[in-house]
Design a protein around this motif. Sequence first.
Motif, short mmCIF file in Angstrom:
data_model
loop_
_atom_site.label_atom_id
_atom_site.label_comp_id
_atom_site.label_asym_id
_atom_site.label_seq_id
_atom_site.Cartn_x
_atom_site.Cartn_y
_atom_site.Cartn_z
N VAL A 101 60.93 43.14 133.36
CA VAL A 101 60.60 42.94 131.95
C VAL A 101 61.66 42.06 131.28
CG1 VAL A 101 59.96 44.12 129.81
CG2 VAL A 101 59.71 45.31 131.98
N ASP A 102 61.22 41.10 130.51
CA ASP A 102 62.16 40.26 129.77
C ASP A 102 62.60 41.00 128.50
OD1 ASP A 102 61.77 38.43 131.71
OD2 ASP A 102 60.59 37.03 130.51
N ALA A 103 63.39 42.02 128.68
CA ALA A 103 63.85 42.81 127.52
C ALA A 103 65.26 42.37 127.17
CB ALA A 103 63.83 44.28 127.89
N THR A 104 65.66 42.60 125.93
CA THR A 104 67.02 42.21 125.54
C THR A 104 67.92 43.43 125.37
OG1 THR A 104 66.18 42.03 123.30
CG2 THR A 104 66.48 39.97 124.53
N ASP A 105 67.70 44.20 124.31
CA ASP A 105 68.61 45.33 124.10
C ASP A 105 67.91 46.68 124.18
OD1 ASP A 105 67.10 45.07 121.83
OD2 ASP A 105 68.73 45.62 120.47
N ALA A 106 66.64 46.68 124.49
CA ALA A 106 65.92 47.96 124.61
C ALA A 106 64.99 47.88 125.80
CB ALA A 106 65.11 48.23 123.34
N ASP A 107 64.99 48.92 126.63
CA ASP A 107 64.13 48.94 127.81
C ASP A 107 62.92 49.84 127.52
OD1 ASP A 107 66.06 47.48 129.48
OD2 ASP A 107 67.30 49.26 129.12
N ALA A 108 61.89 49.67 128.34
CA ALA A 108 60.74 50.57 128.22
C ALA A 108 61.21 51.98 128.59
CB ALA A 108 59.62 50.12 129.15
N ILE A 109 60.58 52.99 128.02
CA ILE A 109 60.95 54.37 128.39
C ILE A 109 59.75 55.15 128.92
CG2 ILE A 109 63.00 54.73 126.97
CD1 ILE A 109 61.17 55.78 124.78
N GLY A 110 58.56 54.69 128.56
CA GLY A 110 57.34 55.39 128.97
C GLY A 110 56.36 55.40 127.82
N ASP A 111 55.06 55.29 128.15
CA ASP A 111 53.96 55.32 127.18
C ASP A 111 53.83 54.05 126.34
OD1 ASP A 111 53.08 57.81 128.01
OD2 ASP A 111 54.46 58.85 126.67
N GLU A 112 54.57 52.99 126.66
CA GLU A 112 54.36 51.73 125.94
C GLU A 112 53.08 51.07 126.45
OE1 GLU A 112 57.15 52.51 127.53
OE2 GLU A 112 58.78 52.44 126.07
N PRO A 113 52.37 50.35 125.58
CA PRO A 113 51.16 49.66 126.06
C PRO A 113 51.51 48.43 126.89
CG PRO A 113 51.45 49.30 123.71
CD PRO A 113 52.56 50.21 124.13
N ILE A 114 50.66 48.15 127.87
CA ILE A 114 50.80 46.93 128.68
C ILE A 114 49.68 45.98 128.24
CG2 ILE A 114 50.79 45.98 131.03
CD1 ILE A 114 51.61 48.78 132.03
N TRP A 115 50.06 44.78 127.91
CA TRP A 115 49.11 43.79 127.40
C TRP A 115 48.78 42.76 128.48
CZ3 TRP A 115 47.45 43.28 122.15
CH2 TRP A 115 48.04 44.19 121.25
N HIS A 116 47.55 42.27 128.39
CA HIS A 116 47.16 41.12 129.22
C HIS A 116 46.07 40.38 128.45
CE1 HIS A 116 46.00 38.65 132.58
NE2 HIS A 116 44.76 39.10 132.49
N ASP A 117 46.22 39.08 128.33
CA ASP A 117 45.19 38.26 127.66
C ASP A 117 44.89 38.77 126.25
OD1 ASP A 117 44.37 36.05 128.89
OD2 ASP A 117 42.55 36.90 129.82
N GLY A 118 45.93 39.18 125.53
CA GLY A 118 45.73 39.62 124.15
C GLY A 118 45.12 41.00 123.99
N LYS A 119 44.97 41.73 125.10
CA LYS A 119 44.38 43.08 125.00
C LYS A 119 45.29 44.11 125.65
CE LYS A 119 40.28 42.37 126.97
NZ LYS A 119 39.92 40.99 127.17
N THR A 120 45.23 45.36 125.19
CA THR A 120 45.97 46.43 125.85
C THR A 120 45.19 46.85 127.08
OG1 THR A 120 46.76 47.17 123.73
CG2 THR A 120 46.96 48.71 125.52
N VAL A 121 45.81 46.74 128.25
CA VAL A 121 45.08 47.04 129.48
C VAL A 121 45.67 48.23 130.24
CG1 VAL A 121 44.23 44.69 129.81
CG2 VAL A 121 46.45 45.34 130.78
N GLY A 122 46.82 48.71 129.84
CA GLY A 122 47.43 49.81 130.59
C GLY A 122 48.60 50.40 129.83
N TRP A 123 49.36 51.24 130.51
CA TRP A 123 50.47 51.91 129.86
C TRP A 123 51.62 52.10 130.85
CZ3 TRP A 123 45.65 53.72 130.83
CH2 TRP A 123 45.53 54.66 131.84
N VAL A 124 52.80 52.13 130.27
CA VAL A 124 54.01 52.30 131.07
C VAL A 124 54.19 53.79 131.35
CG1 VAL A 124 56.53 52.10 130.98
CG2 VAL A 124 55.10 50.23 130.14
N THR A 125 54.61 54.10 132.58
CA THR A 125 54.90 55.50 132.89
C THR A 125 56.41 55.78 132.89
OG1 THR A 125 54.70 54.87 135.20
CG2 THR A 125 52.79 55.95 134.21
#
Length: 802
Positions: free
Chosen positions: A722-746
């Motif tokens: 992930v191209d993150a700067t000062d905050a990382d994913a922790i879980g339950d964030e949405p995953i986007w593709h082509d302008g739509k939410t297609v999944g979620w982070v575990t």
Amino acid sequence: MKSHAQVVVIGGGVVGASVLYHLTKAGWKDVLLIERAELTSGSTWHAAGGMHTVNGDPNVAKLQQYTIELYKEIERISGQSCGVHITGGIMLAGTRERLDWLKMAKARGRYLGMELEIISVEEAAKLFPLMEKKHFKGAMYDPIEGHVDPYGVTHAYAKSAQIGGAEIVRHTRVTDLKARADGSWDVITDRGNVHAEHVVNAGGLWAREVGRMVGIELPILAMEHQYLITGDMPELVGKKEQLHAIDFEGEIYIRQERGGMLMGTYERAGVPWSPATTPWDFGQDLLPNDLERIAPSLEVGFEHFPALGAAGIKKVVNGPFTFAPDGNPLVGPIRGLKNFWVACGVMAGFSQGGGVGLALSRWMVDGDPGADIWGMDVARYGDWTTLAYTNAKVRENYSRRFSIRFPNEELPAARPLRTTPIYEKLEAEHAVFGDYCALEHALWFAPTRAEAEDQVSFRRSNAHPHVAAECKAVQTGVGLLEISNYGKFDIRGPGAAEWLSHVMANRVPAVGRIALTPMLNERGKLIGDFTMCRIAADHFFLVGTYAAETYYLRWFERHMAAGVSVRPCAMEYVGLSVAGPHSRALLQSLVRDDLSTAAFPFMSFRRMEIGMVPGYVGRVSFTGDLGFEIWVTTDYQRALYDLLVKAGREYGLKLFGGRALNAMRIEKSFGSWAREFRPIYGPFEAGLDRFVDFKKSAFIGRAAAAEEKDSGGALRLVGFKVDATDADAIGDEPIWHDGKTVGWVTSGAFGHRVNHSLALGYVPAALAKADTTFEIEIIGERRKAHRLAGAAFDPAGALMRA
Ligand SMILES: Cc1cc2nc3c(=O)[nH]c(=O)nc-3n(C[C@H](O)[C@H](O)[C@H](O)COP(=O)(O)OP(=O)(O)OC[C@H]3O[C@@H](n4cnc5c(N)ncnc54)[C@H](O)[C@@H]3O)c2cc1C
């Protein structure tokens, strides 16, 4: 009252009535609800009736959505109005952190299909003119919030159930429950007895007492809760109904009640009600008001919403309702009791009652709740939840109801309670501890005692450089980690191997070997992941998630066979792990056994003497390095620790904790229970195909797993850079593709060994291609996420096999 029923539901509050309705809806008609007094005679009648969809657990949030949508259905069937007012709601943020939290809540809501919106203070004030703008930084708007009439809802469920064939008996108290040998129950009441195949404890304020009738102590406690209603307010005259509002800083919720406003508070100094036993003569009673206790919240409330202060207080309500230690309901069958079910600890009956009824009825009728309800499964608690523990945790949870829980925040109540023998030694090394199942474990180590504290944040915290140093030490030298906080089971008997082969999806290992295995339910979904170690032909040591110990035991008991015994032994065996390129040399200096790969290859397991300490050594490591796990009985742990630390000096041994372990397992794309592995995913979706052995003719879930294998499954677990700067994913964030939410982070973390931010998450199988680009929304910002073809660290797995 009839003398026999398929189900007796004890309790006619909103939850019992919902369970009854859902049982009839699922086709069970011979169902009887027994109520001590009138319907709603517990906490239900004096509830404020507020409802909303937002919940920290997305799976519980889904059931809340379901509940709110259900009201139309039961109104239609029963003809009884639920008094539904969908006003919409705003959650007001008074700090930057709270606004971040709202952005994250909004993002989580995305993949649940919730239409949440972050709005400015100006926009919020247009929607909710009673607020004083200067106290706020922004808000979140939810169109599906509102309130219902508690009496109407309960009676609508009850009437709908009666139309569906259910019977309801009032003014009858269940005084005892006696199990018959065939698993059915004699329900003893003060007006005669009923023989029931199943019993549901929906006793609300008295659920503890009903539990005690069958010898269990449910972890619930009632807290006093106060709300007030103001006098009529000129500001409301001629206006459409005001929104629901939550002011986190004031710890209050507000909604319109006729010509005035209703304002409730979850005050810091919350008071338990009837901490040990609930009096049977408590009925539709209220408790004496204690405005002094809620004065600090009221003061802030009147400052933030001045018109309320000016309107004066017309009425105050103080009533008790129950909570589990984490604030989520307790639902499901009780381990060790046949046909005994609970639906209690429901603190938000008007948001959750429908979902609880649906899940429990499916569980009873189909043998499975039909949804991922781990977050409210009664089996998430074990025997550490004593009365006093529950008391401390419920009070803490109540007082923090509107507080932010940061991802790196450990809560202090009831701690330290359970410790292993090396606790003080780790403390002396400046460990920062977390608790898991009330057991202390080291999260990370600070250079000095003064620095040994987490500064809570949604962003990378003060622990970041120290966790980095721990990961580097494992990568380049050797690290030492305590691994006591796992569930462990001693499995023996002539039938043990055959039984394990039936219950687990993988093949049973040979003596002296380890096999990783998923456990599946009949629907082929993941209900556990284990390390199976074979000590002898008829003796196994099974390691799994500690928090799921009761959950596993309930399943094991349901599928028990002759010639096998299963004994939980989590605290009998504690563990230490050494990992990193020097781990072999270090351990070799202490044991007589040959630890070379030729003599003790990856996935070996053997009894060894480490110095004077007898233990079991397994050649595995969750970090993905060359590594060893050492299990010893509790009495030897200090000696083992001292031995490893002393011998480790020569190899530059460094202690590491749970945070580093989490980062390293994510670098290896190793999944973890309740994150990557949950009962909504199949083994192929979770990337566990190689651990499902179709050469075996039969195991639980085989047919469904075979189907999943053929179809490929709907989802795929994928690793991301992930191209993150000062905050990382922790879980339950949405995953986007082509302008739509297609999944979620575990799960997500910074991978220190690969020097990149990482995440694991589920996306539709069709999108899980190497060249697909995604974005992950972290605190309101969409970050590029590059799909990884394999693990970020040592994808070939050469290091752990070296
Ligand atoms: C002041 C206040 C405000 C609240 N505001 C809200 C809100 O805004 N939104 C929201 O969602 N929730 C709110 N709640 C919480 C809500 O009231 C509870 O979530 C809900 O009432 C739980 O319902 P229940 O059916 O589990 O329990 P209860 O309502 O306690 O029902 C249990 C029933 O079981 C019966 N019973 C128990 N033991 C026996 C026995 N042995 N034999 C026969 N009958 C028995 C009792 O008589 C009782 O009727 C509030 C609560 C309070 C006190």
